[in-house]
Scaffold this active site. Structure first.
Site, PDB file in Angstrom:
ATOM      1  N   SER A 142       0.852  -1.193   0.000  1.00  0.00           N
ATOM      2  CA  SER A 142       0.000   0.000   0.000  1.00  0.00           C
ATOM      3  C   SER A 142       0.881   1.233   0.000  1.00  0.00           C
ATOM      4  O   SER A 142       2.026   1.195   0.482  1.00  0.00           O
ATOM      5  CB  SER A 142      -0.903   0.008   1.236  1.00  0.00           C
ATOM      6  OG  SER A 142      -1.586   1.251   1.362  1.00  0.00           O
ATOM      7  N   TYR A 154      -1.872  -0.424  10.394  1.00  0.00           N
ATOM      8  CA  TYR A 154      -2.007  -0.812   8.987  1.00  0.00           C
ATOM      9  C   TYR A 154      -0.732  -0.472   8.207  1.00  0.00           C
ATOM     10  O   TYR A 154      -0.196  -1.293   7.460  1.00  0.00           O
ATOM     11  CB  TYR A 154      -3.212  -0.098   8.384  1.00  0.00           C
ATOM     12  CG  TYR A 154      -3.491  -0.453   6.935  1.00  0.00           C
ATOM     13  CD1 TYR A 154      -4.143  -1.626   6.600  1.00  0.00           C
ATOM     14  CD2 TYR A 154      -3.108   0.423   5.909  1.00  0.00           C
ATOM     15  CE1 TYR A 154      -4.410  -1.935   5.272  1.00  0.00           C
ATOM     16  CE2 TYR A 154      -3.370   0.123   4.589  1.00  0.00           C
ATOM     17  CZ  TYR A 154      -4.015  -1.064   4.277  1.00  0.00           C
ATOM     18  OH  TYR A 154      -4.272  -1.369   2.960  1.00  0.00           O
TER      19      TYR A 154
END
Length: 541
Positions: free
Chosen positions: A411, A424
């Site tokens: 990501s 995350y």
């Protein structure tokens, strides 16, 4: 030429016999399933039929396997003159052996000079051969034609010719014979003096004799030995204008692959003989929705067989049904289950060509509000899930030795330090680094690794993210707000899927998807301080 159809029998042990062909006595070893498809294995220089021992041991369980000692090698007699080593003469001898020993069309496999002779054999007697598998032995006429067509590309021609530098030495009288008399040379080459001396005649009888290219109508598979110091891709490409049905498969092995990689060589031969479709197999975790599902659709449209894995069995099944693939339920946090699914996939569908570790969950919120349970959840799925997936599948790709590709869904959060996503972002930074480390480790095996780093993409993860420290009402409200913002962003998962496909095709190590992901990646290089400031003022959730 008419042949009686074979009658399938039981397994026959290896049997040695000798065939009289004109003035030559040729040694042959037969074994395997009597009446099954016949596979004839022909060795090169300076070997004997023993180089096929490991391959034959694996093929004989399904086929009738015939190994032949070339004239002057092993137990076969030596031609009386140099002309007896001409490719067309030896190809004729091979055809005579096939007619007398097998008595029906066969699948021919040649390595090194055995392959060079095989090219001539399938041209001279195409009805005698059902297929031809070529390892490290181009047709001399094809190579001569390639050089002629590329005469204005001196770099390319030199690149091809330099692979065969040793041939000039073989053409010198007496000197090679003296070298072959040295015991340490024979040990290094794992060859007998008789095979070394007689094999020189193959070079002296054929090199520089003006070979003429001929069209091949038999189906041909070239096994490209990627680490072969003697045969290059250019040698193989020389056949392309002259073969009606040509396929090429890489094998990450050296020149003597029949000896060093018998499992892989036998598998490639068997697949070709049995006409198995060479279809790319793609495995995707988290394939039930979002980027995983979109990537499954993309690869399926490009002709791949997709295996969809997801913790949600029904979602995996829907994706598989849509793309005509296969579905398995899998919780990637379970190492044993992941290993078992990998075993089933390999057993039922073959070693995958592409594995995408895509399954992931979202956890948002400040570090001080993120519980230990939240941390364990996101680390178990986003980090350990990737590790389990790659540990389960990567060894199969390495063992197959035909390359492949691993994809990790990271990501932009993996390189954008924001106060909103500490858990995350930590997992995504970890898998981004893991992918780059694996790329270095697996490159010698021909396996590429790509980390795909999307920014804001409209997927289900926005509506299922866990917001740390929020009660049930606030949780629902924030999920709804995040899903609406991602929806308004308008960047769909199918665009990420296109980038994944391109990354695999181009072997791109890191792919930043979406404009914001690319912007932050560039900004990190120019001014990390600016990116840290941006992470304090921007809330991507």
């Amino acid at each position: 030429m008419g042949f009686a159809p074979p009658t399938l029998g039981g397994m026959a042990p290896a049997r040695e016999r000798f065939v009289e062909c004109s003035d030559l006595r040729i040694r042959v070893v037969e074994e395997g399933v009597s009446g099954a498809a016949a596979v004839v294995l022909v060795h090169g220089f300076p070997d004997t039929l023993r180089i096929w021992d490991g391959v034959a041991a694996r093929l004989r369980e399904r086929f009738w396997v015939v190994r032949v000692d070339l004239p002057g090698a092993g137990g076969s007699g030596r031609p009386r003159g140099r002309d007896g080593f001409r490719v067309e003469r030896v190809a004729g001898v091979l055809g005579e052996v096939v007619r007398r020993v097998v008595g029906r069309p066969v699948h021919l496999v040649g390595h090194d000079w055995g392959s060079v002779i095989g090219w001539r054999a399938v041209v001279d007697e195409p009805s005698l051969y059902l297929s031809f598998t070529s390892l490290s032995g181009p047709d001399l006429g094809h190579v001569r034609d390639w050089i002629g067509r590329h005469r204005w590309d001196p770099v390319g021609v030199v690149g091809l010719v330099r692979k065969s530098w040793y041939i000039a030495g073989f053409l010198v009288p007496w000197v090679p014979e003296a070298v072959w008399g040295l015991p340490f040379v024979r040990r290094r080459l794992r060859a007998g003096r008789r095979e070394l001396v007689n094999g020189l005649e193959l070079y002296r009888a054929n090199i520089g004799r003006g070979a003429v290219p001929r069209r091949v109508e038999v189906a041909v598979r070239q096994v490209e030995l990627v680490n072969d110091p003697y045969v290059s891709r250019r040698h193989l490409e020389a056949a392309e204008p002259w073969v009606s049905d040509l396929t090429r498969t890489p094998l990450h092995a050296g020149h003597w692959a029949p000896r060093t990689h018998p499992d892989q060589v036998a598998r490639l031969i068997g697949d070709f003989v049995e006409g198995r479709e060479a279809r790319r197999v793609v495995v995707i975790t988290g394939a039930g929705s979002g980027i995983g599902r979109a990537t499954a659709v993309k690869f399926a449209r490009e002709g791949a067989l997709v295996v969809a894995l997801d913790v949600d069995r029904a979602a995996a099944r829907r994706t598989a049904d849509e793309v005509g693939g296969h579905a398995y339920e899998l919780d990637v946090t379970d190492s044993a289950a992941t290993g078992e699914v990998a075993r089933l996939v390999v057993e039922r569908h073959g070693v995958p060509d592409v594995v995408m570790a895509n399954a992931g969950v979202g956890v948002a919120g400040p570090f001080l509000q993120t519980s230990e349970e939240d941390w364990r959840t996101v680390v178990d799925v986003n980090l350990w899930g990737v590790v389990h997936t790659l540990r389960a599948f990567a060894p199969h790709l390495v063992e197959r030795a035909q390359g492949g590709h691993l994809v990790v869904t990271a990501s932009a959060a993996g390189y954008f330090p924001t106060a909103a996503l500490p858990a995350y972002s930590t997992t995504k930074a970890a898998v981004l680094m893991l992918a780059q480390c694996l790329a270095a480790e697996l490159k010698p095996h021909g396996i590429g690794v790509s980390a795909v780093c999307p920014g804001v993409v409209n997927t289900d993860i926005a509506g299922s993210t866990r917001f740390a420290g929020a009660d049930a009402v606030e949780q629902a409200a924030r999920r709804k707000k995040a899903a609406r913002a991602y929806r308004l962003r308008g960047f769909g998962p199918e665009k990420v899927a296109g980038q994944v496909f391109r990354a695999v095709e181009r072997n791109t190590p890191v792919v930043a998807v979406t404009p914001e992901a690319r912007f932050v990646r560039v900004a990190n290089r120019l001014s990390p301080r600016f990116v840290r400031w941006l992470g304090r003022v921007v809330n991507p959730t």
